[in-house]
Design an enzyme around this catalytic site. Structure first.
Site, PDB file in Angstrom:
ATOM      1  N   PHE A 274       0.532  -1.302  -0.094  1.00 24.41           N
ATOM      2  CA  PHE A 274       0.106  -0.086   0.286  1.00 24.41           C
ATOM      3  C   PHE A 274       0.898   1.279  -0.013  1.00 24.41           C
ATOM      4  O   PHE A 274       2.027   1.645   0.923  1.00 24.41           O
ATOM      5  CB  PHE A 274      -1.130  -0.256   1.304  1.00 24.41           C
ATOM      6  CG  PHE A 274      -1.349   1.044   1.143  1.00 24.41           C
ATOM      7  CD1 PHE A 274      -3.496   1.100   0.483  1.00 24.41           C
ATOM      8  CD2 PHE A 274      -1.932   2.650   1.480  1.00 24.41           C
ATOM      9  CE1 PHE A 274      -3.996   1.628   0.294  1.00 24.41           C
ATOM     10  CE2 PHE A 274      -2.961   3.293   1.537  1.00 24.41           C
ATOM     11  CZ  PHE A 274      -3.860   3.302   0.782  1.00 24.41           C
ATOM     12  N   ASP A 383       8.971   2.933   1.736  1.00 29.06           N
ATOM     13  CA  ASP A 383       7.620   3.923   2.305  1.00 29.06           C
ATOM     14  C   ASP A 383       7.976   3.347   3.784  1.00 29.06           C
ATOM     15  O   ASP A 383       7.171   2.311   4.072  1.00 29.06           O
ATOM     16  CB  ASP A 383       6.538   3.101   1.347  1.00 29.06           C
ATOM     17  CG  ASP A 383       5.223   3.887   1.760  1.00 29.06           C
ATOM     18  OD1 ASP A 383       5.003   5.057   2.919  1.00 29.06           O
ATOM     19  OD2 ASP A 383       4.763   3.799   1.256  1.00 29.06           O
ATOM     20  N   LYS A 414       2.162  10.648   7.818  1.00 28.41           N
ATOM     21  CA  LYS A 414       1.388  10.421   9.712  1.00 28.41           C
ATOM     22  C   LYS A 414       2.308  10.385  11.026  1.00 28.41           C
ATOM     23  O   LYS A 414       2.489  12.014  10.658  1.00 28.41           O
ATOM     24  CB  LYS A 414       1.576   8.651   9.342  1.00 28.41           C
ATOM     25  CG  LYS A 414       0.352   8.267   7.923  1.00 28.41           C
ATOM     26  CD  LYS A 414       0.138   7.030   8.489  1.00 28.41           C
ATOM     27  CE  LYS A 414      -1.003   5.499   7.254  1.00 28.41           C
ATOM     28  NZ  LYS A 414      -2.023   5.826   7.646  1.00 28.41           N
ATOM     29  N   THR A 438       2.304  23.627  -4.869  1.00 27.96           N
ATOM     30  CA  THR A 438       1.970  24.964  -4.592  1.00 27.96           C
ATOM     31  C   THR A 438       2.484  25.406  -2.712  1.00 27.96           C
ATOM     32  O   THR A 438       3.422  26.161  -2.311  1.00 27.96           O
ATOM     33  CB  THR A 438       0.326  25.247  -3.981  1.00 27.96           C
ATOM     34  OG1 THR A 438       0.557  25.295  -5.341  1.00 27.96           O
ATOM     35  CG2 THR A 438       0.428  27.154  -3.660  1.00 27.96           C
TER      36      THR A 438
HETATM   37  O1  PSZ Z   1      -7.700   3.736   2.675  1.00 34.04           O
HETATM   38  C1  PSZ Z   1      -6.368   4.861   2.756  1.00 34.04           C
HETATM   39  O2  PSZ Z   1      -6.571   5.438   2.018  1.00 34.04           O
HETATM   40  C2  PSZ Z   1      -5.500   4.614   3.988  1.00 34.04           C
HETATM   41  S1  PSZ Z   1      -5.480   3.117   5.229  1.00 34.04           S
HETATM   42  C3  PSZ Z   1      -3.750   3.199   5.827  1.00 34.04           C
HETATM   43  C4  PSZ Z   1      -3.280   4.044   4.660  1.00 34.04           C
HETATM   44  C5  PSZ Z   1      -4.203   5.055   3.913  1.00 34.04           C
HETATM   45  N1  PSZ Z   1      -2.323   4.185   5.253  1.00 34.04           N
HETATM   46  C6  PSZ Z   1      -1.752   5.410   3.813  1.00 34.04           C
HETATM   47  C7  PSZ Z   1       0.007   5.049   3.305  1.00 34.04           C
HETATM   48  C8  PSZ Z   1       0.559   3.860   3.812  1.00 34.04           C
HETATM   49  O3  PSZ Z   1       0.014   3.059   4.976  1.00 34.04           O
HETATM   50  C9  PSZ Z   1       1.937   3.820   3.724  1.00 34.04           C
HETATM   51  C10 PSZ Z   1       2.667   2.834   3.715  1.00 34.04           C
HETATM   52  N2  PSZ Z   1       1.784   4.096   2.452  1.00 34.04           N
HETATM   53  C11 PSZ Z   1       1.582   5.487   1.822  1.00 34.04           C
HETATM   54  C12 PSZ Z   1       0.055   5.836   2.190  1.00 34.04           C
HETATM   55  C13 PSZ Z   1      -0.306   7.141   1.489  1.00 34.04           C
HETATM   56  O4  PSZ Z   1      -0.381   7.789   2.826  1.00 34.04           O
HETATM   57  P1  PSZ Z   1      -2.230   8.669   2.233  1.00 34.04           P
HETATM   58  O5  PSZ Z   1      -2.581   8.026   2.867  1.00 34.04           O
HETATM   59  O6  PSZ Z   1      -1.573  10.013   4.028  1.00 34.04           O
HETATM   60  O7  PSZ Z   1      -1.562   9.014   1.404  1.00 34.04           O
END
Ligand code: PSZ
Length: 557
Positions: A274, A383, A414, A438
């Protein structure tokens, strides 16, 4: 007098309410460390449970503590009568409620449901769990709009380093000199504020992964991964092109998505990974259908992530073979895609796959992956959006892997409060505006992060994560023995712990019942429960969680 006192009426039938009130009034008084009577098991912990006698003592201690709290509150005193045993509490811990309190027959309660219906007029609310009273939430406890106080072991999808309303962060935001930072959000890439270099040095750079000293802030995790990929692709092309100017053909063809300006490069990712939801990061994401369905994605190589057997120490040989198989596949894919004329420029991997199921791999696997990258000239990106920030017991989870040198990119967000990525000198863009948008981040987040990092250092919170994590994992392993077939695959690094439940349906029921018992949990993979507490999570919180999980599992056996 604290704000809370004027807003809440103390109710003797809910001693927990008093504790919250006391906590809030203390916050507004801004008092410092005190000692107070404490959870008797904090000093003498046996993972996994409490005898009837211990429970009775615990109940008595809590009841008398609540009465003392009430008396102290009524007298307007900020200190609390002492009882034995005594341990030192940080300012943050002093403010925190003692245990969950559930006042509605189910969560979400009526007020949450009403608000969801109202919000539902304007957007889909199927993902809303409950509405939160962020002002009343404190430490490891989230308070919902119905007055339920839940132990939060998911912490806003793993993004709260110090829980809710940490006094240090409250104080930072109350400082008049930080006001201009909050109000005037800059286009950072072009108009950075006067104190920006210092802010970066005191926050992100002070915890940079070993070997990396370049950093670029971003908004969210997806954006961080997305721009990490871009930096890698630029460096890859620079290496091929050499020190020559861009051709006119390159400059024109990129505008219409054609080669040579838009080169046919590929990016390798792993099954169940992910990495976010923006279109580039989404092409690396393979965890959940509802994240992917209906969106065009780039056809890039996807390697298997090791499917290890737990506990890791019992399946060393099998797991090693599985990891070698995956590494071979990575090697083959790099070779195949090179021959196809779409060479792999970079590999993106999580140190522990989060959303895809809390899947671990060994240090040896990651070392092997780095070796392959070095042999083939492919850049390696970790990541660490979900694993960074100290919860693994080190600031960055990849530090556990004893790599021969730093990875080329480490993406974060996070718990770091700001998104962004660290990168190798080699990846530094040669022109301005190449990695840009931006805002490219938000200095307010760095003001807060600076305080978070100070707290982590002063309170030894990474060591805490390691100790508490070990205790939590041991406890989960014991639970696994108590409920064979129902709970399996307990695994963890620091407090990044997880277990699998019998099946997805039972998992949903466990989560629902746990929430109604005042414990908020997350899920991952097909049937996993994901634990993502804040850095303030202590053994006593593990005990509360475990106690309630044991009761829940016994009901579902
Ligand atoms: O459903 C969702 O969009 C979720 S639930 C958990 C996440 C997103 N985690 C975000 C995440 C991550 O766990 C890793 C390892 N890499 C990138 C991301 C993306 O981060 P955001 O959500 O801030 O864009």
């Amino acid at each position: 007098m604290g704000i809370a006192r004027t807003r809440h009426t103390p109710d003797q039938t809910h001693p927990q309410t008093l504790i919250i009130i006391h906590a809030l009034s203390n916050r507004s008084r801004g008092s410092n460390h005190v000692t107070q009577e404490y959870h008797p098991r904090e000093k003498d912990i046996i993972p996994g449970g409490s005898s009837l006698m211990a429970r009775a003592i615990l109940f008595r201690t809590r009841a008398s503590a609540s009465f003392n709290y009430f008396q102290a509150w009524a007298r307007g005193q900020s200190t609390i009568p002492l009882a034995q045993p005594v341990v030192e509490l940080s300012a943050a811990e002093r403010l925190e409620p003692r245990s969950p309190v559930v006042v509605t027959s189910e969560i979400p309660g009526p007020r949450s449901k009403e608000l969801a219906a109202r919000l539902g007029q304007y957007q889909n609310t199927d993902a809303v769990h409950f509405f939160v009273d962020y002002e009343r939430s404190q430490g490891n406890y989230v308070v919902d709009v119905d007055g339920n106080c839940l132990l939060d072991i998911f912490t806003q999808i793993a993004s709260l380093p110090l829980g809710y309303n940490h006094p240090r962060l409250v104080k930072a935001m109350q400082k008049p000199e930080n006001m201009a930072t909050v109000i005037n959000r800059p286009a950072l890439g072009s108009y950075p504020p006067v104190d920006y270099v210092e802010r970066l040095q005191n926050s992100l750079l002070s915890v940079a992964p070993p070997g990396l000293r370049q950093v670029q802030t971003m908004g969210c995790g997806s954006c961080s991964v997305e721009n990490g990929m871009k930096a890698i692709n630029m460096a890859y092309q620079r290496r091929i092109r050499g020190p020559v100017p861009y051709t006119e053909e390159e400059l024109q063809s990129c505008l219409v998505n054609r080669t040579p300006g838009s080169p046919k490069l590929s990016f390798l990712s792993f099954k169940n990974g992910f990495h976010g939801r923006t279109m580039g990061a989404l092409s690396l994401t393979h965890a959940k259908w509802y994240v992917k369905l209906d969106f065009p994605a780039v056809d890039w190589p996807i390697a298997p992530f090791p499917q290890l057997r737990y506990p890791l120490e019992e399946f060393v040989r099998e797991n090693h073979a599985e990891e070698q198989r995956c590494l071979e596949e990575v090697r083959d894919l790099i070779d195949t895609w090179d021959k196809r004329g779409e060479p792999v420029s970079g590999i993106c991997i999580e140190p522990i796959q989060g959303d895809g199921g809390d899947n671990h791999a060994s240090a040896g696997f990651f070392q092997g992956l780095q070796d392959i990258c070095d042999e083939t000239g492919v850049y390696l990106m970790f990541d660490e959006v979900q694993t960074g920030g100290g919860v693994s017991g080190k600031y960055w989870a990849h530090e556990h892997f004893s790599l021969r040198h730093a990875p080329h990119v480490v993406a974060f967000s996070k718990r770091m409060l700001s998104g962004g990525f660290y990168f190798a000198d080699e990846l530094r863009p040669k022109e301005g505006y190449r990695i840009f948008n931006t805002w490219t981040g938000d200095p307010t987040r760095l003001v807060l992060l600076e305080q978070v990092i100070k707290e982590v250092r002063e309170e030894g919170l990474m060591a805490n994560a390691e100790l508490v994590g070990r205790y939590m994992l041991d406890s989960l392993k014991m639970l696994q023995c108590e409920f064979p077939g129902l709970v399996k695959n307990a695994r963890g690094l620091g407090t990044l712990c997880a277990v699998d439940i019998r099946d997805a349906k039972t998992r949903a029921e466990v989560l629902r019942r746990m929430r109604n018992r005042g414990v908020n949990l997350g899920m991952c993979g097909v049937s996993g429960i994901r634990l993502r507490p804040s850095l303030l999570f202590k053994r006593r919180h593990v005990d509360i969680f475990l106690d309630r999980l044991r009761t829940t599992l016994a009901e579902l056996k």
